[in-house]
Design an enzyme around this catalytic site. Structure first.
Site, short mmCIF file in Angstrom:
data_model
loop_
_atom_site.label_atom_id
_atom_site.label_comp_id
_atom_site.label_asym_id
_atom_site.label_seq_id
_atom_site.Cartn_x
_atom_site.Cartn_y
_atom_site.Cartn_z
N ASN A 165 0.85 -1.19 0.00
CA ASN A 165 0.00 0.00 0.00
C ASN A 165 0.89 1.23 0.00
O ASN A 165 1.73 1.40 0.89
CB ASN A 165 -0.91 0.00 1.24
N SER A 207 -11.44 -4.54 2.59
CA SER A 207 -10.17 -3.87 2.34
C SER A 207 -9.37 -3.70 3.63
O SER A 207 -8.17 -3.93 3.68
CB SER A 207 -10.44 -2.51 1.71
N SER A 224 -5.23 -0.42 -2.93
CA SER A 224 -5.84 0.89 -2.71
C SER A 224 -6.97 0.67 -1.72
O SER A 224 -7.86 -0.15 -1.96
CB SER A 224 -6.38 1.43 -4.04
N GLU A 225 -6.94 1.40 -0.59
CA GLU A 225 -7.84 1.01 0.50
C GLU A 225 -9.32 1.26 0.22
O GLU A 225 -10.17 0.78 0.94
CB GLU A 225 -7.41 1.66 1.83
N ASN A 226 -9.63 1.98 -0.86
CA ASN A 226 -11.04 2.10 -1.23
C ASN A 226 -11.60 0.82 -1.85
O ASN A 226 -12.80 0.69 -2.01
CB ASN A 226 -11.27 3.29 -2.18
#
Lengths: 213, 232, 213, 232
Positions: free
Chosen positions: C22, C87, C45-47
Site C-alpha cells: 500500500n 479492504s 488501494s484502501e477504497n
C-alpha cells in the site's frame, strides 16, 4: 389430524408474504411445502443460501448445493450464495424476519433447550444459538409432552439452554403460547383440546388471553 | 511469482506435529478433499482443527480422526461420526463446541486483525461460562476471541495464478472465511485459470490471503443426504 | 539528484518481488512507477482495489475506478475489487506486506505523526491509522527537515500521533533508519551526507550501525 | 412483494428531522447521487451522517451541508470541502473523525449484530481517548462500537426486484457495508434487471439487507481528480 399436522399447519401461519425465514433442521423443514404459493418468501439456509428451492429432480442433483441439514436442494429465483460469516451477519444482525425451530424444552420465561441431553453424545449446537439471539422472531414447535407423557413446557428448563428468554411463540400439538411482558400467555388451544386438559399437561404457569376463555 | 504448486507433499512439509489448521467446508460440501488425504498420508499428529464439522467416519476430516491425528477439534456440529464419538468419550479427543455463527465470526475476526468481539450468541448457556460479560445499551453480550490458525485448508472452484478465488454455490460456506484466518493458506481448486481470466468484480477471495494454489483432479464430492423429488 | 529523488529511489528498494503493497497518498504514490517491471507486485488501494494499474489513457477513464487519492486509475491483470470492510480486513489482519507512508514527524521510538496540525483545518486520518497498525512493515518517507530547517526526526512527536511505535524504517533525504529492539538505528547515509551533518540536523538520538561507521 | 419504487419522495417521507443515515461512496465515487439530491429537496434537518467523506462543496453530501441539513458528521476524511470547514470552525457542525478501517468495521459490526469489537487502530492517539483499553496476548487494543443507522443510502450498479445488488469496480467501496447497517436500506441503481437475471454466485449484497430499490437515470458520476497518461 395428527399432532404433527396440527403443529405444522399452525406454524406456517407465522410466515407472512415477503418474509425471509430460517427453518430449523427436522420438523421445521417440513413447513416449507406448506407456504402459500402466492407468497414471496425467501428461506435462508445458514450454510450460505438465501432462497432455498424444492428438492432437486434426480437429474438436477448438485453436490455443491445443500441446505443446513446437508440435504441436496435447489435454489429459487433471486437466490444468492454467500459465505458463513456473511450468513451469520444476516442472522445475528436481525435481518432474518423469523426462525422456526424445534424444541426439547421451553420454560415459562421463554428459555429454550434444544441442543443437548446430558449423558448422551453431544452433537453440537450448530447455528441454533445464533438464530435464537439474532432472528427478529423465534417460533418454537414441539410436542407438548415427551414419550413418557411428561410436560416439555416447564417452569424452568432442565436441559442445557440454547438461549435465555428468546422464544416469542411456542406452538405445540395442544396449544399456542406467546411470550410477552406479561409472561407466558396462552393464545390458542389446538382443536379438540380443553383448557383443563392443557393445564393438566403443562408444568409451566401461564396466563390465558381473554380471547381463549 | 506464481503461487501454483503441482504437488501437495512439498507444501505440507511445513505442517508440523502440533500445528493448528482451519479447514473449510460444511458437512462434506466444499471440503478440501485432496489436502485432507495428503495430510492423512503424511500422518502429522497432535493437530488442532477448526472446522464447522468433522466429516464422516471414512471421508473428510473423519480420515484424520481415524488416523488419530487430531488432538483438539473446534466445531459447531459433530453429529455424523462414530469415530468422533468413540475418541471423545474415551477422552482421546478434546472438543470445543462453538456456535456456528460465533465460529464463523471468530475466524473472520482473526483474519481481519480483530482480537475479540462481543456477541449475544450463547449468553445464558454453557457457551458463556468463563467468558467476559458486558452490557451494551441494556443488553448482555459475551466476549469471543478471534482465531488465527497456523494453516488454512481451502477448497475453491476456480483460481488464477495470483490465488484469486471463486467459489461455487453452497460449497462456498466457511471457505472464504477460513482463507483469511490462516498464517499460511493453501487452496485446492477444481480449475486453475490463466492470469486475468477472472472478472475482478466477481472474485470472492482476493489472492492476498492465499499462499499456495493446487489444482486437484476428479473431485469425489460425496453427498451426505441425497434428497430428490420425482421427475415431472 | 534532488532530495525527493533520493528518497524515492531508496524507498522503492523496500519493495520485493511478490509483495502486496500500500502506497500512501502524495509522494509515496510516485514510487509505483519505479518498481522494476519484472516484479510481480500488487498495489492495494484502501477504497477497494488490489492491483492498481497505470493511469488510464483518456479513452479509458472510468469514474467508477479510482485510487485512495481519488485519482482515476486502471486495474492490472489479476486485480480484484472488494468493499471497504474487506479492504481493511486485509490491512488490519496483516495481509499487506508493506505500507509506505508520508510523515510530518517521526520520533526516536518509532512514533509517527502524519495526519493533523493543531490550529489548521483538520482533514482526517483516512486509512493511515489502520495502515500503521496493520501492515506487516511500515516505511515512512519524508524530508529530514521542515522549511525552517528544523528536524522532523524528533525525540518525541509534537504533532498528534497517527501511531505509537509503529515505524519500521524511516527514509529521508539525508539517511535511512531502522527501528529495532536496540532503538533507532542509522543504517545508511544518503549520498553526500556526512554523519556529522546528519547529527547536526537530527533532534532524535540514534545509534549508528557498524556498517555505516 | 417487489421492493422497486419509482419515486424517492415517497420513501424519503420516512426520514424525519434528527434521523441518522449511513451513506455509501468514497470521495465522489459510488455515491447515491439521486438520494442525496432528493433529501436536499426534502430539506430534512438535524441529520447525523455516517460516511467516509462529505462530498465537495457543490456535489454529493456537500449539497446537504450547504443546505445546513447535517448536524453531525462521522467520517474519516473531509478535506475537500470549504463549506465543511466553515461550518466546522463556526461550531455549527459536529464532527467525529474515525479511522477509515474502523469506520468500515463499525458499520459492518452494526449490520452483523456485533455491538463492539477491539482494534489496535488508534491506540496511543487522540482516537483512543475515553475508550476502553484491553490487552490481548500482550498487545493493547481499544473497544470500538458497532453502528446501526436509521437509514442506509446505497448506490449499486444493478439490482433485481428482491434487492440483490451488484456493484461495479471501486464504486463498491462502502456501499455493501453501509447496506447492512441501516434499519431501512434504500438503494439506487443504474440498472434494474428482471427477477432471476443476476447469477446467485455473483451477488455482492443479498436482498435481505435491502428494503427499497430505485432505478436512477443518467448518472453524473463526477470525477474528483482526473489523471491520465498519454495515448500510446
Amino acid at each position: 389430524m395428527s399432532g404433527r399436522e396440527k403443529i405444522l399447519n399452525r406454524a406456517v401461519k407465522e410466515i407472512k408474504d415477503g418474509m425471509c425465514v430460517n427453518l430449523g433442521i427436522g420438523m421445521p423443514t417440513l413447513i416449507a411445502d406448506r407456504i402459500p404459493e402466492e407468497f414471496d418468501v425467501m428461506l435462508q439456509s445458514e450454510n450460505g443460501l438465501l432462497g432455498i428451492g424444492s428438492y432437486p429432480k434426480e437429474s438436477e442433483v448438485d453436490a455443491d448445493l445443500i441446505n443446513a441439514g446437508k440435504e441436496t436442494v435447489t435454489a429459487k429465483r433471486n437466490a444468492s450464495y454467500f459465505d458463513s460469516a456473511e450468513s451469520f451477519s444476516m442472522i445475528r444482525g436481525g435481518h432474518i424476519d423469523l426462525a422456526i425451530l424445534g424444541g426439547m424444552e421451553v420454560s415459562e420465561t421463554g428459555d429454550l433447550a434444544n441442543w443437548m441431553i446430558p449423558g448422551k453424545m453431544v452433537k453440537g449446537m450448530g447455528g441454533a444459538m445464533d438464530l435464537v439471539q439474532g432472528a427478529k422472531r423465534i417460533v418454537v414447535i414441539m410436542d407438548h409432552r415427551n414419550k413418557y407423557g411428561e410436560s416439555k413446557v416447564k417452569k424452568s428448563c432442565e436441559l442445557p439452554l440454547t438461549g435465555e428468554g428468546v422464544v416469542h411463540v411456542l406452538i405445540t400439538d395442544m396449544a399456542v403460547f406467546e411470550f410477552t411482558e406479561k409472561g407466558m400467555e396462552l393464545v390458542e388451544l389446538q382443536e379438540g383440546v380443553t383448557l383443563e386438559e392443557l393445564k393438566e399437561a403443562t408444568a409451566a404457569s401461564f396466563i390465558v388471553r381473554e380471547s381463549v376463555k | 511469482m506464481s503461487k501454483i504448486i503441482t504437488s501437495l507433499d512439498e507444501v505440507l512439509e511445513q505442517v508440523q506435529d502440533g500445528a493448528s489448521i482451519a479447514v473449510g467446508g460444511f458437512g462434506l460440501c466444499g471440503i478440501p478433499e485432496k489436502l485432507i488425504i495428503a495430510l492423512q498420508e503424511k500422518g502429522t499428529k497432535e493437530l488442532t482443527v477448526y472446522s464447522n464439522n468433522c466429516g464422516v467416519d471414512d471421508w473428510g476430516l473423519g480420515l484424520l480422526l481415524q488416523n488419530k491425528q487430531i488432538k483438539k477439534m473446534v466445531a459447531s456440529y459433530v453429529g455424523e461420526n462414530k469415530t468422533f464419538e468413540k475418541q471423545f468419550l474415551s477422552g482421546e479427543l478434546e472438543v470445543e463446541l462453538v456456535p456456528q455463527g460465533t465460529l464463523a465470526e471468530r475466524l473472520r475476526a482473526g483474519g481481519a486483525g480483530i482480537p475479540g468481539f462481543y456477541t449475544a450468541t450463547g449468553v445464558g448457556t454453557e457457551v458463556a461460562k468463563g467468558k467476559e460479560h458486558k452490557e451494551f445499551d441494556g443488553k448482555t453480550y459475551i466476549l469471543e476471541r478471534g482465531i488465527v490458525a497456523d494453516f488454512a485448508f481451502v477448497k475453491a472452484w476456480k483460481a488464477d495464478p495470483f490465488g484469486n478465488l471463486v467459489f461455487r454455490k453452497t460449497a462456498r460456506n466457511f471457505n472464504p472465511t477460513v482463507a483469511t484466518a490462516g498464517k499460511i493458506t493453501i487452496v485446492e481448486v477444481e480449475e486453475l485459470v490463466g492470469a486475468g481470466e477472472l472478472d475482478p468484480d466477481e472474485i470472492h477471495t482476493p489472492g492476498v490471503y492465499v499462499q499456495h494454489v493446487y489444482e486437484g483432479k476428479t473431485y469425489e464430492k460425496r453427498i451426505e443426504r441425497l434428497t430428490t423429488r420425482k421427475e415431472a
